[in-house]
Design a protein around this motif. Structure first.
Motif, PDB file in Angstrom:
ATOM      1  N   GLY A 136       3.833   6.164  -3.489  1.00  0.00           N
ATOM      2  CA  GLY A 136       5.163   6.764  -3.446  1.00  0.00           C
ATOM      3  C   GLY A 136       5.870   6.655  -2.107  1.00  0.00           C
ATOM      4  O   GLY A 136       6.639   7.536  -1.736  1.00  0.00           O
ATOM      5  N   GLY A 137       5.623   5.583  -1.369  1.00  0.00           N
ATOM      6  CA  GLY A 137       6.313   5.356  -0.112  1.00  0.00           C
ATOM      7  C   GLY A 137       5.675   6.021   1.090  1.00  0.00           C
ATOM      8  O   GLY A 137       6.223   5.964   2.191  1.00  0.00           O
ATOM      9  N   LEU A 152      -2.356   6.026   1.433  1.00  0.00           N
ATOM     10  CA  LEU A 152      -3.353   5.033   1.033  1.00  0.00           C
ATOM     11  C   LEU A 152      -3.671   4.089   2.193  1.00  0.00           C
ATOM     12  O   LEU A 152      -4.844   3.778   2.453  1.00  0.00           O
ATOM     13  CB  LEU A 152      -2.873   4.240  -0.179  1.00  0.00           C
ATOM     14  N   LEU A 153      -2.646   3.659   2.902  1.00  0.00           N
ATOM     15  CA  LEU A 153      -2.842   2.767   4.040  1.00  0.00           C
ATOM     16  C   LEU A 153      -3.738   3.415   5.080  1.00  0.00           C
ATOM     17  O   LEU A 153      -4.654   2.776   5.618  1.00  0.00           O
ATOM     18  CB  LEU A 153      -1.477   2.404   4.649  1.00  0.00           C
ATOM     19  N   ILE A 154      -3.535   4.686   5.353  1.00  0.00           N
ATOM     20  CA  ILE A 154      -4.363   5.418   6.316  1.00  0.00           C
ATOM     21  C   ILE A 154      -5.816   5.456   5.856  1.00  0.00           C
ATOM     22  O   ILE A 154      -6.737   5.174   6.630  1.00  0.00           O
ATOM     23  CB  ILE A 154      -3.808   6.842   6.538  1.00  0.00           C
ATOM     24  N   ARG A 155      -6.032   5.790   4.585  1.00  0.00           N
ATOM     25  CA  ARG A 155      -7.420   5.868   4.075  1.00  0.00           C
ATOM     26  C   ARG A 155      -8.104   4.510   4.139  1.00  0.00           C
ATOM     27  O   ARG A 155      -9.275   4.407   4.521  1.00  0.00           O
ATOM     28  CB  ARG A 155      -7.440   6.409   2.654  1.00  0.00           C
ATOM     29  N   TYR A 199       0.829  -1.209   0.000  1.00  0.00           N
ATOM     30  CA  TYR A 199       0.000   0.000   0.000  1.00  0.00           C
ATOM     31  C   TYR A 199       0.865   1.261   0.000  1.00  0.00           C
ATOM     32  O   TYR A 199       0.531   2.249  -0.646  1.00  0.00           O
ATOM     33  CB  TYR A 199      -0.969   0.002   1.189  1.00  0.00           C
ATOM     34  N   ARG A 200       1.982   1.216   0.712  1.00  0.00           N
ATOM     35  CA  ARG A 200       2.886   2.377   0.727  1.00  0.00           C
ATOM     36  C   ARG A 200       3.480   2.614  -0.665  1.00  0.00           C
ATOM     37  O   ARG A 200       3.571   3.754  -1.118  1.00  0.00           O
ATOM     38  CB  ARG A 200       4.010   2.154   1.742  1.00  0.00           C
TER      39      ARG A 200
END
Length: 115
Positions: free
Chosen positions: A19-20, A24-27, A14-15
């Motif tokens: 772009g690292g 996205l992981l948070i969402r 997901y990171r």
């Protein structure tokens, strides 16, 4: 963190997609937590009403979401719950739902470290 909450390979996937960053992981975790809370609440209601068909669908859907997110401990519990429903064996069902809720607390704590 007491337990490994998310599979590190999945978190890294997901990171890499953003772009690292953890964006996205948070969402995705934010949405997952909200959905999981709702599903667990509905599962408790379905269980108390002995609506096993709805209960199966709730547990099955949450299992899929948990696997997609890489939340392996949540997934393990959900696999067991799904098996119990299929076998019409609800002996430890309530305690396992409670355990699921406790694991969700770890997911929330992990989420808080990301934002």
């Amino acid at each position: 963190m007491k337990d490994v909450v998310i599979d590190s390979n999945k978190a890294n996937e997901y990171r890499e997609l953003k772009g690292g960053t953890n964006e996205l992981l948070i969402r995705l975790l934010e949405k997952y937590i909200s959905t999981a809370e709702d599903y667990i609440s509905k599962a408790k209601i379905s269980f108390s009403e002995k609506d096993h068909k709805t209960l199966y669908h709730i547990i099955h859907n949450l299992k899929g979401s948990s696997l997609t997110m890489g939340l392996l401990q949540m997934s393990e519990i959900l696999v067991e719950l799904e098996t119990q429903i299929k076998q019409n064996n609800f002996e430890n069902f309530e305690s396992m739902l409670q355990e699921l809720q406790e694991k969700l607390i770890f997911v929330r704590e992990y989420f808080a470290t990301l934002s």
